[in-house]
Design a protein around this motif. Structure first.
Motif, PDB file in Angstrom:
ATOM      1  N   ASP A 180      -2.505 -18.922  20.634  1.00  0.00           N
ATOM      2  CA  ASP A 180      -1.540 -19.175  19.572  1.00  0.00           C
ATOM      3  C   ASP A 180      -1.446 -17.959  18.654  1.00  0.00           C
ATOM      4  OD1 ASP A 180      -1.220 -21.732  20.594  1.00  0.00           O
ATOM      5  OD2 ASP A 180      -2.524 -22.673  19.099  1.00  0.00           O
ATOM      6  N   VAL A 181      -0.373 -17.935  17.859  1.00  0.00           N
ATOM      7  CA  VAL A 181      -0.155 -16.854  16.899  1.00  0.00           C
ATOM      8  C   VAL A 181       0.127 -17.492  15.542  1.00  0.00           C
ATOM      9  CG1 VAL A 181       1.329 -14.903  16.287  1.00  0.00           C
ATOM     10  CG2 VAL A 181       0.771 -15.330  18.689  1.00  0.00           C
ATOM     11  N   TYR A 182      -0.587 -17.035  14.503  1.00  0.00           N
ATOM     12  CA  TYR A 182      -0.348 -17.486  13.127  1.00  0.00           C
ATOM     13  C   TYR A 182       0.630 -16.538  12.458  1.00  0.00           C
ATOM     14  CZ  TYR A 182      -4.521 -20.535  13.089  1.00  0.00           C
ATOM     15  OH  TYR A 182      -5.448 -21.514  13.332  1.00  0.00           O
ATOM     16  N   CYS A 183       1.590 -17.091  11.719  1.00  0.00           N
ATOM     17  CA  CYS A 183       2.556 -16.280  10.988  1.00  0.00           C
ATOM     18  C   CYS A 183       2.636 -16.748   9.535  1.00  0.00           C
ATOM     19  CB  CYS A 183       3.948 -16.391  11.609  1.00  0.00           C
ATOM     20  SG  CYS A 183       4.038 -15.767  13.292  1.00  0.00           S
ATOM     21  N   VAL A 184       2.766 -15.798   8.639  1.00  0.00           N
ATOM     22  CA  VAL A 184       2.903 -16.071   7.215  1.00  0.00           C
ATOM     23  C   VAL A 184       4.184 -15.406   6.749  1.00  0.00           C
ATOM     24  CG1 VAL A 184       1.883 -15.736   4.934  1.00  0.00           C
ATOM     25  CG2 VAL A 184       0.406 -16.169   6.903  1.00  0.00           C
ATOM     26  N   LEU A 185       4.974 -16.141   5.984  1.00  0.00           N
ATOM     27  CA  LEU A 185       6.232 -15.629   5.470  1.00  0.00           C
ATOM     28  C   LEU A 185       5.996 -14.907   4.154  1.00  0.00           C
ATOM     29  CD1 LEU A 185       9.615 -17.310   5.408  1.00  0.00           C
ATOM     30  CD2 LEU A 185       8.664 -16.600   3.229  1.00  0.00           C
ATOM     31  N   CYS A 195       8.351 -12.588   1.086  1.00  0.00           N
ATOM     32  CA  CYS A 195       9.674 -12.171   0.625  1.00  0.00           C
ATOM     33  C   CYS A 195       9.631 -10.723   0.157  1.00  0.00           C
ATOM     34  CB  CYS A 195      10.145 -13.067  -0.517  1.00  0.00           C
ATOM     35  SG  CYS A 195      10.452 -14.769  -0.013  1.00  0.00           S
ATOM     36  N   ASP A 196      10.773 -10.064   0.255  1.00  0.00           N
ATOM     37  CA  ASP A 196      10.901  -8.711  -0.257  1.00  0.00           C
ATOM     38  C   ASP A 196      10.706  -8.721  -1.772  1.00  0.00           C
ATOM     39  OD1 ASP A 196      11.526  -7.959   2.341  1.00  0.00           O
ATOM     40  OD2 ASP A 196      13.681  -7.933   1.978  1.00  0.00           O
ATOM     41  N   LEU A 197      10.382  -7.574  -2.334  1.00  0.00           N
ATOM     42  CA  LEU A 197      10.170  -7.432  -3.765  1.00  0.00           C
ATOM     43  C   LEU A 197      11.384  -7.934  -4.541  1.00  0.00           C
ATOM     44  CD1 LEU A 197       8.196  -6.361  -5.907  1.00  0.00           C
ATOM     45  CD2 LEU A 197       9.384  -4.182  -5.767  1.00  0.00           C
ATOM     46  N   GLY A 198      11.152  -8.805  -5.512  1.00  0.00           N
ATOM     47  CA  GLY A 198      12.230  -9.344  -6.326  1.00  0.00           C
ATOM     48  C   GLY A 198      12.866 -10.605  -5.769  1.00  0.00           C
ATOM     49  N   TYR A 199      12.390 -11.081  -4.626  1.00  0.00           N
ATOM     50  CA  TYR A 199      12.931 -12.282  -3.986  1.00  0.00           C
ATOM     51  C   TYR A 199      11.852 -13.355  -3.930  1.00  0.00           C
ATOM     52  CZ  TYR A 199      16.993  -9.613  -2.459  1.00  0.00           C
ATOM     53  OH  TYR A 199      18.139  -8.865  -2.443  1.00  0.00           O
ATOM     54  N   ASP A 200      12.287 -14.605  -3.822  1.00  0.00           N
ATOM     55  CA  ASP A 200      11.365 -15.725  -3.691  1.00  0.00           C
ATOM     56  C   ASP A 200      11.962 -16.720  -2.702  1.00  0.00           C
ATOM     57  OD1 ASP A 200       9.161 -17.312  -4.046  1.00  0.00           O
ATOM     58  OD2 ASP A 200       9.514 -17.716  -6.165  1.00  0.00           O
ATOM     59  N   VAL A 201      11.134 -17.602  -2.171  1.00  0.00           N
ATOM     60  CA  VAL A 201      11.593 -18.559  -1.169  1.00  0.00           C
ATOM     61  C   VAL A 201      12.585 -19.555  -1.760  1.00  0.00           C
ATOM     62  CG1 VAL A 201       9.576 -18.376   0.322  1.00  0.00           C
ATOM     63  CG2 VAL A 201       9.570 -20.029  -1.534  1.00  0.00           C
ATOM     64  N   GLU A 202      13.543 -19.984  -0.932  1.00  0.00           N
ATOM     65  CA  GLU A 202      14.548 -20.968  -1.353  1.00  0.00           C
ATOM     66  C   GLU A 202      13.935 -22.350  -1.561  1.00  0.00           C
ATOM     67  OE1 GLU A 202      18.826 -20.105   0.445  1.00  0.00           O
ATOM     68  OE2 GLU A 202      17.328 -20.527   1.976  1.00  0.00           O
ATOM     69  N   PHE A 203      12.949 -22.682  -0.733  1.00  0.00           N
ATOM     70  CA  PHE A 203      12.250 -23.959  -0.832  1.00  0.00           C
ATOM     71  C   PHE A 203      10.816 -23.737  -0.379  1.00  0.00           C
ATOM     72  CE2 PHE A 203      14.571 -23.903   3.214  1.00  0.00           C
ATOM     73  CZ  PHE A 203      13.557 -24.128   4.137  1.00  0.00           C
ATOM     74  N   LEU A 204       9.990 -24.733  -0.575  1.00  0.00           N
ATOM     75  CA  LEU A 204       8.574 -24.612  -0.285  1.00  0.00           C
ATOM     76  C   LEU A 204       8.321 -24.193   1.157  1.00  0.00           C
ATOM     77  CD1 LEU A 204       5.674 -25.051  -1.332  1.00  0.00           C
ATOM     78  CD2 LEU A 204       5.852 -27.405  -0.500  1.00  0.00           C
ATOM     79  N   ALA A 205       7.599 -23.123   1.321  1.00  0.00           N
ATOM     80  CA  ALA A 205       7.235 -22.635   2.655  1.00  0.00           C
ATOM     81  C   ALA A 205       5.848 -23.158   3.017  1.00  0.00           C
ATOM     82  CB  ALA A 205       7.225 -21.113   2.673  1.00  0.00           C
ATOM     83  N   ALA A 206       5.569 -23.194   4.295  1.00  0.00           N
ATOM     84  CA  ALA A 206       4.238 -23.582   4.762  1.00  0.00           C
ATOM     85  C   ALA A 206       3.240 -22.470   4.431  1.00  0.00           C
ATOM     86  CB  ALA A 206       4.261 -23.818   6.267  1.00  0.00           C
ATOM     87  N   GLU A 207       1.974 -22.820   4.393  1.00  0.00           N
ATOM     88  CA  GLU A 207       0.942 -21.802   4.211  1.00  0.00           C
ATOM     89  C   GLU A 207       0.968 -20.842   5.393  1.00  0.00           C
ATOM     90  OE1 GLU A 207      -2.966 -23.341   3.312  1.00  0.00           O
ATOM     91  OE2 GLU A 207      -2.102 -24.865   2.010  1.00  0.00           O
ATOM     92  N   ARG A 208       1.204 -21.397   6.574  1.00  0.00           N
ATOM     93  CA  ARG A 208       1.376 -20.565   7.767  1.00  0.00           C
ATOM     94  C   ARG A 208       2.119 -21.367   8.823  1.00  0.00           C
ATOM     95  NH1 ARG A 208      -4.902 -19.965   9.532  1.00  0.00           N
ATOM     96  NH2 ARG A 208      -5.341 -22.165   9.786  1.00  0.00           N
ATOM     97  N   TYR A 209       2.747 -20.630   9.706  1.00  0.00           N
ATOM     98  CA  TYR A 209       3.477 -21.201  10.838  1.00  0.00           C
ATOM     99  C   TYR A 209       2.721 -20.800  12.092  1.00  0.00           C
ATOM    100  CZ  TYR A 209       7.031 -21.805   7.309  1.00  0.00           C
ATOM    101  OH  TYR A 209       7.685 -22.169   6.169  1.00  0.00           O
ATOM    102  N   VAL A 210       2.633 -21.724  13.031  1.00  0.00           N
ATOM    103  CA  VAL A 210       1.860 -21.469  14.249  1.00  0.00           C
ATOM    104  C   VAL A 210       2.798 -21.521  15.446  1.00  0.00           C
ATOM    105  CG1 VAL A 210      -0.110 -22.162  15.652  1.00  0.00           C
ATOM    106  CG2 VAL A 210      -0.138 -22.579  13.180  1.00  0.00           C
ATOM    107  N   CYS A 211       2.826 -20.428  16.187  1.00  0.00           N
ATOM    108  CA  CYS A 211       3.567 -20.358  17.439  1.00  0.00           C
ATOM    109  C   CYS A 211       2.583 -20.690  18.558  1.00  0.00           C
ATOM    110  CB  CYS A 211       4.146 -18.959  17.632  1.00  0.00           C
ATOM    111  SG  CYS A 211       4.950 -18.719  19.227  1.00  0.00           S
ATOM    112  N   HIS A 212       2.836 -21.794  19.253  1.00  0.00           N
ATOM    113  CA  HIS A 212       1.939 -22.247  20.312  1.00  0.00           C
ATOM    114  C   HIS A 212       2.362 -21.680  21.666  1.00  0.00           C
ATOM    115  CE1 HIS A 212      -0.047 -25.059  17.608  1.00  0.00           C
ATOM    116  NE2 HIS A 212       1.151 -25.325  17.129  1.00  0.00           N
ATOM    117  N   THR A 213       1.445 -21.693  22.588  1.00  0.00           N
ATOM    118  CA  THR A 213       1.697 -21.121  23.910  1.00  0.00           C
ATOM    119  C   THR A 213       2.818 -21.833  24.658  1.00  0.00           C
ATOM    120  OG1 THR A 213      -0.054 -22.496  24.850  1.00  0.00           O
ATOM    121  CG2 THR A 213      -0.646 -20.266  24.187  1.00  0.00           C
TER     122      THR A 213
END
Length: 82
Positions: free
Chosen positions: A35-40, A42-60
């Motif tokens: 599996d691969v863990y991903c964290v979102l 944002c670029d400097l000066g930007y914030d998420v539109e809505f609550l993001a997960a702590e991490r997203y997991v891409c499974h095999t």
């Protein structure tokens, strides 16, 4: 295949989502797993539109899950708030 990752050795088999607008995914391989863990972030000066997960997991098997599981697997775009 989705690419835009901080760790070039991590290969994402999951598809179905675009990169976040004004942001990026930072991904790394999960130790002792395919599996691969991903964290979102944002670029400097930007914030998420809505609550993001702590991490997203891409499974095999090509599916995404979010941690915690109470958060949607679709990640938010980033936007500038004034």
């Amino acid at each position: 295949m989705l690419r835009h990752i901080l760790f070039p050795n991590a290969e994402l088999k999951c598809q179905g989502q675009s990169l976040p607008a004004h942001g990026q995914l930072k991904c790394e391989d999960v130790p002792n797993s395919q599996d691969v863990y991903c964290v979102l972030s944002c670029d400097l000066g930007y914030d998420v539109e809505f609550l993001a997960a702590e991490r997203y997991v891409c499974h095999t098997d090509g599916t995404w899950t979010a941690e915690p599981a109470t958060v949607d697997t679709k990640w938010p775009d980033c936007k500038k708030y004034t």
